[in-house]
Write a protein that holds these residues in place. Structure first.
Motif, short mmCIF file in Angstrom:
data_model
loop_
_atom_site.label_atom_id
_atom_site.label_comp_id
_atom_site.label_asym_id
_atom_site.label_seq_id
_atom_site.Cartn_x
_atom_site.Cartn_y
_atom_site.Cartn_z
N LEU A 125 -8.09 47.59 43.48
CA LEU A 125 -8.49 47.49 42.07
C LEU A 125 -9.43 46.32 41.82
CD1 LEU A 125 -8.27 48.42 39.10
CD2 LEU A 125 -6.39 46.78 38.87
N LEU A 126 -9.03 45.13 42.22
CA LEU A 126 -9.84 43.95 41.93
C LEU A 126 -11.22 44.06 42.58
CD1 LEU A 126 -10.09 41.22 40.54
CD2 LEU A 126 -9.12 40.17 42.59
N GLU A 127 -11.26 44.44 43.83
CA GLU A 127 -12.56 44.54 44.53
C GLU A 127 -13.43 45.61 43.91
OE1 GLU A 127 -13.86 42.34 46.59
OE2 GLU A 127 -11.97 41.28 46.28
N THR A 128 -12.84 46.73 43.50
CA THR A 128 -13.62 47.80 42.86
C THR A 128 -14.19 47.33 41.53
OG1 THR A 128 -12.28 49.48 43.95
CG2 THR A 128 -13.51 50.17 42.00
N VAL A 129 -13.37 46.65 40.74
CA VAL A 129 -13.84 46.14 39.44
C VAL A 129 -14.95 45.11 39.66
CG1 VAL A 129 -13.18 44.77 37.42
CG2 VAL A 129 -11.73 46.66 38.18
N LEU A 130 -14.76 44.21 40.62
CA LEU A 130 -15.78 43.19 40.89
C LEU A 130 -17.09 43.81 41.36
CD1 LEU A 130 -13.55 40.48 42.58
CD2 LEU A 130 -14.71 40.28 40.37
N GLU A 131 -17.01 44.80 42.24
CA GLU A 131 -18.23 45.48 42.71
C GLU A 131 -18.95 46.16 41.55
OE1 GLU A 131 -17.22 48.13 45.92
OE2 GLU A 131 -16.35 46.50 47.10
N ALA A 132 -18.20 46.84 40.71
CA ALA A 132 -18.80 47.52 39.56
C ALA A 132 -19.42 46.52 38.58
CB ALA A 132 -17.76 48.38 38.85
N ALA A 133 -18.73 45.43 38.33
CA ALA A 133 -19.25 44.40 37.42
C ALA A 133 -20.50 43.76 37.98
CB ALA A 133 -18.18 43.35 37.15
N ASN A 134 -20.53 43.51 39.28
CA ASN A 134 -21.73 42.94 39.89
C ASN A 134 -22.90 43.90 39.85
OD1 ASN A 134 -20.48 40.48 40.45
ND2 ASN A 134 -19.76 41.16 42.45
N ARG A 135 -22.64 45.19 40.09
CA ARG A 135 -23.72 46.19 39.99
C ARG A 135 -24.25 46.26 38.56
NH1 ARG A 135 -20.32 49.27 43.26
NH2 ARG A 135 -19.68 50.52 41.47
N GLN A 136 -23.36 46.23 37.60
CA GLN A 136 -23.78 46.25 36.20
C GLN A 136 -24.62 45.02 35.87
OE1 GLN A 136 -21.33 47.52 32.70
NE2 GLN A 136 -21.19 45.30 32.42
N ALA A 137 -24.18 43.85 36.30
CA ALA A 137 -24.93 42.62 36.03
C ALA A 137 -26.32 42.69 36.66
CB ALA A 137 -24.17 41.40 36.56
N ASP A 138 -26.42 43.19 37.87
CA ASP A 138 -27.72 43.35 38.53
C ASP A 138 -28.61 44.32 37.75
OD1 ASP A 138 -26.89 41.63 40.52
OD2 ASP A 138 -26.45 43.24 41.97
N ARG A 139 -28.02 45.42 37.29
CA ARG A 139 -28.78 46.41 36.54
C ARG A 139 -29.29 45.83 35.22
NH1 ARG A 139 -26.54 49.81 32.86
NH2 ARG A 139 -24.47 49.49 33.74
N LEU A 140 -28.44 45.08 34.53
CA LEU A 140 -28.82 44.49 33.25
C LEU A 140 -29.84 43.38 33.43
CD1 LEU A 140 -25.38 44.44 31.43
CD2 LEU A 140 -27.25 46.07 31.14
N ASP A 141 -29.73 42.62 34.52
CA ASP A 141 -30.70 41.55 34.80
C ASP A 141 -32.07 42.13 35.13
OD1 ASP A 141 -28.82 39.61 34.37
OD2 ASP A 141 -28.39 39.27 36.49
N ALA A 142 -32.09 43.32 35.72
CA ALA A 142 -33.36 43.96 36.10
C ALA A 142 -34.07 44.56 34.89
CB ALA A 142 -33.11 45.06 37.13
N SER A 143 -33.33 44.76 33.79
CA SER A 143 -33.92 45.37 32.58
C SER A 143 -34.83 44.42 31.85
CB SER A 143 -32.83 45.82 31.62
OG SER A 143 -31.98 46.75 32.24
#
Length: 122
Positions: free
Chosen positions: A104-122
């Motif tokens: 759970l924790l690793e999955t949430v962290l991976e998803a949150a990091n992907r989201q942060a990367d996506r939002l930073d790229a916008s």
């Protein structure tokens, strides 16, 4: 950083109450992780792979709200808080969370990091 029990701190003590492993509930963990500020704190702790003081975090909220966010994380069983001198140290309870909710924790962290990367790229 697994506490032995969820005993209340002694009067005048600087220790904080934490839920024992078997008292951690998925709904509390998910609730705590649903807030962007708390998720940021957890991401920073995971990236540091070490304990960090509360003052290490630059959050866009007041000091009292910061205290509230750390309390929610502690009471949900996501973080362990320990006083070292005057500093309140925070660390993830990875072993407890992994034992209870594998991945759970690793999955949430991976998803949150992907989201942060996506939002930073916008």
């Amino acid at each position: 950083m697994t506490p032995a029990s969820a005993t209340e701190p002694a009067v005048g003590s600087r220790s904080l109450a934490h839920p024992a492993r078997d008292e951690i509930r998925i709904e509390s963990v998910l609730h705590a992780l649903s807030d962007p500020v708390r998720l940021y704190i957890v991401r920073e702790l995971a990236a540091a792979e070490a304990e960090l003081t509360c003052s290490r975090f630059e959050l866009p909220v007041t000091k009292s709200t910061t205290t509230h966010h750390f309390r929610v994380l502690r009471e949900s069983g996501i973080v362990q808080q320990i006083y070292r001198g005057t500093a309140k140290m925070n660390g993830l309870r990875r072993e407890d969370l992994e034992a209870l909710f594998p991945g759970l924790l690793e999955t949430v962290l991976e998803a949150a990091n992907r989201q942060a990367d996506r939002l930073d790229a916008s």
